[in-house]
Design a protein around this motif. Structure first.
Motif: not given
Lengths: 115, 218
Positions: B98-102, A26, B95-96, A70
């Protein structure tokens, strides 16, 4: 302020293995991939996607903000539909905390790079 | 340079985040109300205000949204590949992903872009090049793309993790598209008033401009 209020309820010991992957992808890989993508389109020279203008604008802004934490919305999605809510909550909390360092680093890189 | 970045750009954001956390602890702030105000009032008004004043070309607006979407999808592919290689479970992988993409393109991204690239509005440097570097104007389109993706692709991923079925994930995503009014308001705003100049004489447009200005200064 809304973000702070949302984060206030979360302190706990996280699962570091998946969380470290989230932190790296991220906060470090995300902006690097965005920079590569933008520079690639610039080299291709396809007008609508060539956002690498004078002084790398608006690419600089897109690269910087690709490294923000995030979204809280992801936690809301997981809560609504079911899934690993603790990992989702930890991801929001820890990416926000660690972003103080990584965003500063990205800003330094972008300032040095674009002048 | 690092001191200036910390004090002028990051500190104002982090102080507000900390104030929010303190207020939540001290006064037990009602988060759903705050979130609703943000989602249904301040962010749409901000987007409307910034889009209507934007000097970006239509091509650049589309380009920003398309590149954002591509970056998100590529991040998803990377997480998928790594997760499969590491043998991660469905729920962890989702979960990973979603956390990385958005990412928090609104609450964090907008003030960050506005402070790092203040454009003509608040920059100490008033050169023509600096005046055109309006980070908030660019970020508005990132927020637009990110919200569309979160409540379609993101919801599909979350639903897949919850149910284990790709089909039900897609159905949930379609239902959510019907439910969420904010992207339609944004879309309508930018389509009806392209290139409009604010403040205008219309009371409703002035109100939106006020709300949007307030949001951009938080």
């Amino acid at each position: 302020m809304t973000l702070g209020a949302q984060l206030a309820d979360n302190p706990r010991r996280p699962r570091w293995r998946p969380l470290s992957m989230v932190l790296f992808l991220r906060l470090i890989y995300g902006p690097a991939q965005m920079a590569a993508l933008l520079y690639g389109f610039h080299l291709l020279g396809w007008k609508p996607l060539d956002l690498w203008g004078a002084g790398a604008w608006p690419a600089a802004s897109l690269i910087l903000t690709a490294g923000v934490p995030t979204a809280v919305n992801t936690l809301l999605l997981v809560l609504e539909v079911g899934g690993e809510t603790e990992l989702a909550a930890d991801s929001v909390f820890w990416t926000t905390v660690v972003s103080c360092v990584t965003i500063t680093a990205w800003l330094v890189v972008i300032r040095l790079w674009t002048g | 340079m690092i001191r200036a970045i910390l004090l002028d750009i990051l500190a104002p954001i982090l102080i507000l985040v900390a104030l929010g956390a303190v207020m939540r602890r001290k006064f037990d702030l009602h988060i759903p109300t705050l979130s609703k105000l943000n989602i249904y009032l301040f962010v749409p008004a901000f987007i409307f205000d910034v889009v209507s004043r934007s000097r970006l070309s239509w091509a650049a607006m589309g380009g920003v949204m398309l590149v954002t979407a591509l970056n998100v999808m590529m991040l998803g592919a990377v997480v998928w590949g790594l997760g499969r290689a590491m043998g991660a479970g469905r729920k962890t992988l989702a979960a990973v992903a979603l956390a990385v993409m958005f990412y928090n393109s609104g609450n964090y991204g907008i003030p960050l872009a506005a402070l790092a690239f203040p454009g003509g509005a608040g920059g100490a440097d008033s050169s023509p090049v600096s005046a055109e570097r309006d980070g908030a104007a660019v970020q508005a389109f990132v927020v637009f793309a990110m919200n569309l993706l979160t409540f379609t692709v993101g919801l599909g991923i979350a639903a897949w993790a919850g149910t284990g079925s790709r089909g039900s994930g897609l159905i949930s995503a379609c239902r959510c598209c019907r439910r969420s009014p904010r992207r339609w308001r944004r879309g309508r705003g930018s389509a009806v008033f392209p290139g409009a100049h604010c403040p205008s004489r219309s009371p409703s447009r002035r109100s939106i401009w006020r709300l949007g200005s307030f949001r951009s200064r938080w």
